[in-house]
Design a protein around this motif. Structure first.
Motif, PDB file in Angstrom:
ATOM      1  N   LEU A  60       0.860  -1.179   0.000  1.00 50.40           N
ATOM      2  CA  LEU A  60       0.000   0.000   0.000  1.00 50.40           C
ATOM      3  C   LEU A  60       0.898   1.232   0.000  1.00 50.40           C
ATOM      4  CD1 LEU A  60      -3.188   0.529   2.134  1.00 50.40           C
ATOM      5  CD2 LEU A  60      -1.478   2.331   1.971  1.00 50.40           C
ATOM      6  N   ILE A  61       0.712   2.101  -0.987  1.00 54.26           N
ATOM      7  CA  ILE A  61       1.589   3.263  -1.136  1.00 54.26           C
ATOM      8  C   ILE A  61       0.756   4.512  -1.378  1.00 54.26           C
ATOM      9  CG2 ILE A  61       3.460   4.306  -2.478  1.00 54.26           C
ATOM     10  CD1 ILE A  61       4.346   1.520  -3.247  1.00 54.26           C
ATOM     11  N   ARG A  62       1.047   5.565  -0.639  1.00 52.61           N
ATOM     12  CA  ARG A  62       0.427   6.861  -0.866  1.00 52.61           C
ATOM     13  C   ARG A  62       1.243   7.630  -1.898  1.00 52.61           C
ATOM     14  NH1 ARG A  62      -0.217  11.859   3.507  1.00 52.61           N
ATOM     15  NH2 ARG A  62      -0.767  13.449   1.952  1.00 52.61           N
ATOM     16  N   ILE A  63       0.561   8.164  -2.893  1.00 46.09           N
ATOM     17  CA  ILE A  63       1.197   8.960  -3.932  1.00 46.09           C
ATOM     18  C   ILE A  63       0.699  10.399  -3.775  1.00 46.09           C
ATOM     19  CG2 ILE A  63       1.668   9.174  -6.391  1.00 46.09           C
ATOM     20  CD1 ILE A  63       2.520   6.485  -5.331  1.00 46.09           C
ATOM     21  N   PRO A  64       1.501  11.301  -3.230  1.00 45.48           N
ATOM     22  CA  PRO A  64       1.017  12.668  -2.984  1.00 45.48           C
ATOM     23  C   PRO A  64       0.959  13.505  -4.258  1.00 45.48           C
ATOM     24  CG  PRO A  64       3.303  12.474  -2.326  1.00 45.48           C
ATOM     25  CD  PRO A  64       2.881  11.097  -2.740  1.00 45.48           C
ATOM     26  N   GLU A  65      -0.002  14.406  -4.294  1.00 47.32           N
ATOM     27  CA  GLU A  65      -0.113  15.457  -5.311  1.00 47.32           C
ATOM     28  C   GLU A  65      -0.041  14.920  -6.745  1.00 47.32           C
ATOM     29  OE1 GLU A  65       2.813  18.407  -4.222  1.00 47.32           O
ATOM     30  OE2 GLU A  65       1.383  19.372  -2.873  1.00 47.32           O
ATOM     31  N   VAL A  66      -0.838  13.905  -7.025  1.00 45.08           N
ATOM     32  CA  VAL A  66      -1.021  13.503  -8.420  1.00 45.08           C
ATOM     33  C   VAL A  66      -1.658  14.662  -9.183  1.00 45.08           C
ATOM     34  CG1 VAL A  66      -2.253  11.913  -9.956  1.00 45.08           C
ATOM     35  CG2 VAL A  66      -1.158  11.059  -7.869  1.00 45.08           C
TER      36      VAL A  66
ATOM     37  N   LEU B 270       7.020   8.959  -8.652  1.00 51.23           N
ATOM     38  CA  LEU B 270       6.752   7.973  -7.607  1.00 51.23           C
ATOM     39  C   LEU B 270       5.694   6.976  -8.066  1.00 51.23           C
ATOM     40  CD1 LEU B 270       7.304   6.978  -4.749  1.00 51.23           C
ATOM     41  CD2 LEU B 270       5.545   8.555  -3.927  1.00 51.23           C
ATOM     42  N   PHE B 271       4.682   7.454  -8.785  1.00 50.24           N
ATOM     43  CA  PHE B 271       3.681   6.533  -9.322  1.00 50.24           C
ATOM     44  C   PHE B 271       4.323   5.537 -10.280  1.00 50.24           C
ATOM     45  CE2 PHE B 271       1.037   5.630 -13.084  1.00 50.24           C
ATOM     46  CZ  PHE B 271       0.154   4.735 -12.504  1.00 50.24           C
ATOM     47  N   ILE B 272       5.181   6.017 -11.162  1.00 53.07           N
ATOM     48  CA  ILE B 272       5.801   5.132 -12.147  1.00 53.07           C
ATOM     49  C   ILE B 272       6.628   4.052 -11.462  1.00 53.07           C
ATOM     50  CG2 ILE B 272       7.390   4.996 -14.102  1.00 53.07           C
ATOM     51  CD1 ILE B 272       4.739   6.425 -14.720  1.00 53.07           C
ATOM     52  N   THR B 273       7.437   4.433 -10.483  1.00 52.17           N
ATOM     53  CA  THR B 273       8.293   3.446  -9.837  1.00 52.17           C
ATOM     54  C   THR B 273       7.505   2.490  -8.942  1.00 52.17           C
ATOM     55  OG1 THR B 273      10.423   3.170  -8.710  1.00 52.17           O
ATOM     56  CG2 THR B 273       8.927   4.779  -7.762  1.00 52.17           C
ATOM     57  N   ALA B 274       6.386   2.956  -8.377  1.00 53.54           N
ATOM     58  CA  ALA B 274       5.585   2.089  -7.521  1.00 53.54           C
ATOM     59  C   ALA B 274       4.751   1.104  -8.318  1.00 53.54           C
ATOM     60  CB  ALA B 274       4.669   2.937  -6.638  1.00 53.54           C
ATOM     61  N   ALA B 275       4.189   1.559  -9.441  1.00 51.75           N
ATOM     62  CA  ALA B 275       3.266   0.714 -10.207  1.00 51.75           C
ATOM     63  C   ALA B 275       3.935   0.010 -11.378  1.00 51.75           C
ATOM     64  CB  ALA B 275       2.102   1.567 -10.726  1.00 51.75           C
TER      65      ALA B 275
ATOM     66  N   LEU C  58      -0.576  11.424 -13.738  1.00 50.97           N
ATOM     67  CA  LEU C  58       0.112  10.149 -13.544  1.00 50.97           C
ATOM     68  C   LEU C  58       1.389  10.078 -14.374  1.00 50.97           C
ATOM     69  CD1 LEU C  58      -2.953   7.724 -13.671  1.00 50.97           C
ATOM     70  CD2 LEU C  58      -1.694   8.439 -11.630  1.00 50.97           C
ATOM     71  N   ALA C  59       1.301  10.525 -15.621  1.00 48.49           N
ATOM     72  CA  ALA C  59       2.450  10.433 -16.525  1.00 48.49           C
ATOM     73  C   ALA C  59       3.632  11.250 -16.026  1.00 48.49           C
ATOM     74  CB  ALA C  59       2.040  10.888 -17.923  1.00 48.49           C
ATOM     75  N   ASN C  60       3.355  12.294 -15.272  1.00 47.12           N
ATOM     76  CA  ASN C  60       4.415  13.193 -14.794  1.00 47.12           C
ATOM     77  C   ASN C  60       4.835  12.926 -13.355  1.00 47.12           C
ATOM     78  OD1 ASN C  60       4.623  14.760 -17.201  1.00 47.12           O
ATOM     79  ND2 ASN C  60       2.695  15.754 -16.683  1.00 47.12           N
ATOM     80  N   HIS C  61       4.359  11.815 -12.774  1.00 47.05           N
ATOM     81  CA  HIS C  61       4.632  11.555 -11.364  1.00 47.05           C
ATOM     82  C   HIS C  61       5.596  10.379 -11.227  1.00 47.05           C
ATOM     83  CE1 HIS C  61       4.103  11.449  -7.088  1.00 47.05           C
ATOM     84  NE2 HIS C  61       3.174  12.368  -7.116  1.00 47.05           N
TER      85      HIS C  61
END
Length: 227
Positions: free
Chosen positions: A2-8, A69-74, A64-67
């Motif tokens: 479970l990971i929080r992704i801030p300020e998407v 942390l999202f890319i590395t987590a998912a 999403l494309a510019n985040h």
């Protein structure tokens, strides 16, 4: 995991998405429920094929494309087109359920294996009462209620629910990700490895050891990735 992704979403993009939500008409959320979840689903949803959903979807996908942390987590391979829901009034809860293993795009064709579920909060937490996303998995029971623009990622195999909203309105975007790395534990290992590499690089620079470890990270992705 479970990971929080801030300020998407933040600033103008968040404000624009919230404006779309406030000006839109909602329909019964049962339109996207599976056979099991339709029995416990009681919320509202933005029409999937409408102009409002398309405009908001574009904002979310850009975020999403510019985040990083999202890319590395998912490690995303496919992203199901983001949907939008609202919990308010009599349409205020979603009982315990597990997401369908496969989601098919209406009118678009193609399908997504649901490795990871995502909820992107669009209402500030102090604007509504209740509405916590409750997730039950090997990491225990987690109650999630994030700031507008923040997102949580969690395994789609988890039992989860949305607690009743007793006042105000809880608006969010929700969608699923098919990861290049199918297994949750492998994704966890790669995420932790990448976070450690970022820390090492910030403190020591690109030393020979950091470069070799970075190569190992990418070689593991090569070994495990679905192409």
């Amino acid at each position: 995991m479970l990971i929080r992704i801030p300020e998407v979403l933040s600033g103008e993009s968040l404000a624009a998405c919230q404006k779309i939500m406030l000006e839109s008409e909602w329909v019964d959320g049962a339109v996207t429920a599976g056979k099991q979840s339709v029995k416990v689903k009681n919320n509202l949803q933005l029409p999937e094929q409408g102009a409002a959903a398309a405009a908001a979807r574009k904002l979310v996908l850009e975020g999403l494309a510019n985040h990083a942390l999202f890319i590395t987590a998912a490690l995303p391979k496919k992203i199901f087109s983001p949907l939008f829901n609202c919990y308010t009034g009599e349409h205020n809860a979603f009982g315990n359920h597990i997401d369908n293993a496969i989601r098919t795009h209406k009118g678009e064709g193609g399908s997504v294996r649901t490795d990871i579920s995502a909820t992107l909060f669009l209402s500030e937490p102090d604007s509504y009462e209740g509405g916590e996303l409750v997730i039950e998995d090997t990491f225990g029971t987690q109650r999630i209620k994030l700031a507008a623009g923040d997102m949580v990622l969690y395994p789609s195999s988890s039992v989860h629910r949305v607690e009743p909203v007793t006042s105000g309105a809880r608006i969010a975007s929700f969608f699923w990700i098919e990861s290049m790395i199918r297994e949750t534990e492998r994704r966890r290992l790669l995420f932790e490895m990448d976070m450690a590499l970022l820390d090492l690089r910030s403190r020591e620079g690109d030393t020979d050891a950091v470069v070799r470890l970075t190569g190992s990270y990418h070689n593991l992705i090569r070994m495990w990735a679905d192409s």
